[in-house]
Write a protein that holds these residues in place. Structure first.
Motif, PDB file in Angstrom:
ATOM      1  N   TRP A 118       0.823  -1.196   0.000  1.00 24.76           N
ATOM      2  CA  TRP A 118       0.000   0.000   0.000  1.00 24.76           C
ATOM      3  C   TRP A 118       0.860   1.250   0.000  1.00 24.76           C
ATOM      4  N   SER A 119       0.361   2.294  -0.600  1.00 24.14           N
ATOM      5  CA  SER A 119       0.978   3.621  -0.479  1.00 24.14           C
ATOM      6  C   SER A 119       0.623   4.177   0.901  1.00 24.14           C
ATOM      7  N   ILE A 120       1.278   5.249   1.303  1.00 24.46           N
ATOM      8  CA  ILE A 120       0.941   5.910   2.568  1.00 24.46           C
ATOM      9  C   ILE A 120      -0.507   6.381   2.514  1.00 24.46           C
ATOM     10  N   ALA A 121      -0.934   6.882   1.371  1.00 22.65           N
ATOM     11  CA  ALA A 121      -2.321   7.326   1.208  1.00 22.65           C
ATOM     12  C   ALA A 121      -3.289   6.171   1.451  1.00 22.65           C
ATOM     13  N   GLN A 122      -2.969   5.013   0.922  1.00 26.06           N
ATOM     14  CA  GLN A 122      -3.839   3.856   1.117  1.00 26.06           C
ATOM     15  C   GLN A 122      -3.846   3.403   2.577  1.00 26.06           C
ATOM     16  N   VAL A 123      -2.703   3.456   3.241  1.00 26.29           N
ATOM     17  CA  VAL A 123      -2.644   3.126   4.668  1.00 26.29           C
ATOM     18  C   VAL A 123      -3.579   4.054   5.438  1.00 26.29           C
ATOM     19  N   CYS A 124      -3.518   5.339   5.117  1.00 23.59           N
ATOM     20  CA  CYS A 124      -4.349   6.321   5.817  1.00 23.59           C
ATOM     21  C   CYS A 124      -5.830   6.139   5.497  1.00 23.59           C
ATOM     22  N   HIS A 125      -6.145   5.822   4.237  1.00 26.64           N
ATOM     23  CA  HIS A 125      -7.538   5.544   3.883  1.00 26.64           C
ATOM     24  C   HIS A 125      -8.030   4.317   4.642  1.00 26.64           C
ATOM     25  N   HIS A 126      -7.195   3.315   4.773  1.00 24.24           N
ATOM     26  CA  HIS A 126      -7.512   2.112   5.550  1.00 24.24           C
ATOM     27  C   HIS A 126      -7.843   2.503   6.994  1.00 24.24           C
ATOM     28  N   LEU A 127      -7.082   3.428   7.568  1.00 25.18           N
ATOM     29  CA  LEU A 127      -7.342   3.852   8.952  1.00 25.18           C
ATOM     30  C   LEU A 127      -8.700   4.536   9.086  1.00 25.18           C
ATOM     31  N   VAL A 128      -9.074   5.321   8.091  1.00 19.38           N
ATOM     32  CA  VAL A 128     -10.405   5.939   8.084  1.00 19.38           C
ATOM     33  C   VAL A 128     -11.472   4.843   8.083  1.00 19.38           C
ATOM     34  N   LEU A 129     -11.312   3.873   7.193  1.00 21.15           N
ATOM     35  CA  LEU A 129     -12.293   2.797   7.077  1.00 21.15           C
ATOM     36  C   LEU A 129     -12.380   1.969   8.354  1.00 21.15           C
ATOM     37  N   VAL A 130     -11.235   1.724   8.995  1.00 18.47           N
ATOM     38  CA  VAL A 130     -11.224   0.961  10.242  1.00 18.47           C
ATOM     39  C   VAL A 130     -11.946   1.726  11.347  1.00 18.47           C
ATOM     40  N   GLU A 131     -11.713   3.033  11.430  1.00 22.99           N
ATOM     41  CA  GLU A 131     -12.385   3.803  12.473  1.00 22.99           C
ATOM     42  C   GLU A 131     -13.896   3.802  12.259  1.00 22.99           C
ATOM     43  N   LYS A 132     -14.327   3.953  11.009  1.00 21.57           N
ATOM     44  CA  LYS A 132     -15.767   3.911  10.710  1.00 21.57           C
ATOM     45  C   LYS A 132     -16.351   2.536  11.048  1.00 21.57           C
ATOM     46  N   SER A 139     -15.161   0.432  13.196  1.00 21.41           N
ATOM     47  CA  SER A 139     -15.116   0.282  14.657  1.00 21.41           C
ATOM     48  C   SER A 139     -16.310   0.961  15.305  1.00 21.41           C
ATOM     49  N   LEU A 140     -16.665   2.128  14.806  1.00 27.53           N
ATOM     50  CA  LEU A 140     -17.832   2.831  15.335  1.00 27.53           C
ATOM     51  C   LEU A 140     -19.090   1.982  15.136  1.00 27.53           C
ATOM     52  N   LYS A 141     -19.239   1.383  13.954  1.00 28.20           N
ATOM     53  CA  LYS A 141     -20.391   0.508  13.706  1.00 28.20           C
ATOM     54  C   LYS A 141     -20.375  -0.687  14.657  1.00 28.20           C
ATOM     55  N   ALA A 142     -19.205  -1.277  14.849  1.00 29.04           N
ATOM     56  CA  ALA A 142     -19.092  -2.447  15.723  1.00 29.04           C
ATOM     57  C   ALA A 142     -19.444  -2.086  17.164  1.00 29.04           C
ATOM     58  N   ILE A 143     -18.977  -0.932  17.617  1.00 27.32           N
ATOM     59  CA  ILE A 143     -19.284  -0.496  18.981  1.00 27.32           C
ATOM     60  C   ILE A 143     -20.791  -0.273  19.121  1.00 27.32           C
ATOM     61  N   THR A 144     -21.385   0.347  18.110  1.00 30.26           N
ATOM     62  CA  THR A 144     -22.824   0.597  18.125  1.00 30.26           C
ATOM     63  C   THR A 144     -23.593  -0.721  18.215  1.00 30.26           C
ATOM     64  N   TRP A 145     -23.257  -1.681  17.355  1.00 24.23           N
ATOM     65  CA  TRP A 145     -23.935  -2.978  17.371  1.00 24.23           C
ATOM     66  C   TRP A 145     -23.606  -3.754  18.638  1.00 24.23           C
ATOM     67  N   GLY A 146     -22.368  -3.639  19.089  1.00 22.85           N
ATOM     68  CA  GLY A 146     -21.906  -4.418  20.230  1.00 22.85           C
ATOM     69  C   GLY A 146     -22.534  -4.026  21.555  1.00 22.85           C
ATOM     70  N   LEU A 147     -23.137  -2.864  21.617  1.00 25.94           N
ATOM     71  CA  LEU A 147     -23.793  -2.458  22.860  1.00 25.94           C
ATOM     72  C   LEU A 147     -24.896  -3.438  23.256  1.00 25.94           C
ATOM     73  N   LYS A 148     -25.226  -4.339  22.359  1.00 28.83           N
ATOM     74  CA  LYS A 148     -26.248  -5.358  22.635  1.00 28.83           C
ATOM     75  C   LYS A 148     -25.618  -6.686  23.095  1.00 28.83           C
ATOM     76  N   GLY A 149     -24.288  -6.783  23.120  1.00 28.01           N
ATOM     77  CA  GLY A 149     -23.605  -8.063  23.361  1.00 28.01           C
ATOM     78  C   GLY A 149     -23.103  -8.282  24.776  1.00 28.01           C
ATOM     79  N   SER A 150     -22.121  -9.204  24.914  1.00 25.90           N
ATOM     80  CA  SER A 150     -21.519  -9.553  26.207  1.00 25.90           C
ATOM     81  C   SER A 150     -20.027  -9.241  26.202  1.00 25.90           C
ATOM     82  N   ASN A 151     -19.167 -10.032  26.865  1.00 28.27           N
ATOM     83  CA  ASN A 151     -17.780  -9.627  27.068  1.00 28.27           C
ATOM     84  C   ASN A 151     -16.766 -10.777  27.073  1.00 28.27           C
TER      85      ASN A 151
END
Length: 166
Positions: free
Chosen positions: A37-51, A53-65
């Motif tokens: 990956w280029s540095i740009a692609q690494v950074c785009h990947h980080l954006v996608l991971v954060e988004k 992660s936010l979805k996972a946290i939102t859905w995960g509020l219904k789960g366990s541990n």
């Protein structure tokens, strides 16, 4: 959410943006190898991971541990972690300013969402499956965001060195 995590999120993001903004658009989009990956692609990947992660946290509020040693796994760069398709970056090219804006937007959305959770202790009680780490408590999903960025900041530094050597 505790101040330590907030501080890590903020400091790591500042470090990431510092690594990016010192580059020309050509450097930002150059690949050291056709299969990397280029540095740009690494950074785009980080954006996608954060988004994601936010979805996972939102859905995960219904789960366990089930807790994991997230720093040990994510900061060990001797072990390659294959990015799931959902967080693979586009081919580009990208503009530094565009990606910085995406990073700022994704962080703002994450922090705004987290500020709506009245009882933050629920984040340690609920979990969601992470593609590389398995079942992960939601507070560790938040922790993995800055640890994942730290992992990729080191990758960006390596890419810069490889590009300078050419």
């Amino acid at each position: 959410m505790n101040q330590l995590v907030n501080g890590h999120l903020e400091k790591t993001r500042k470090d990431l943006v510092k690594e990016m903004t010192s580059l020309s658009e050509a450097q930002f989009n150059s690949k050291a190898d056709v299969y990397k990956w280029s540095i740009a692609q690494v950074c785009h990947h980080l954006v996608l991971v954060e988004k994601a992660s936010l979805k996972a946290i939102t859905w995960g509020l219904k789960g366990s541990n089930s807790r994991k040693n997230v720093p040990l796994v994510l900061l060990d760069r001797t072990k390659k972690i294959i990015a799931p398709k959902i967080v693979e970056p586009d081919k580009g090219p990208f503009e530094v300013e565009q990606v910085v804006n995406w990073l700022n937007d994704s962080r703002e959305k994450l922090m705004n969402f987290l500020s709506t959770i009245e009882d933050k202790s629920i984040l340690a009680e609920k979990s969601m499956k992470h593609p590389a780490l398995g079942e992960l408590p939601l507070d560790q999903w938040i922790e993995q965001i800055y640890l994942h960025e730290q992992r990729h900041i080191e990758q960006i530094k390596e890419i810069k060195l490889l590009l300078d050597a050419r």
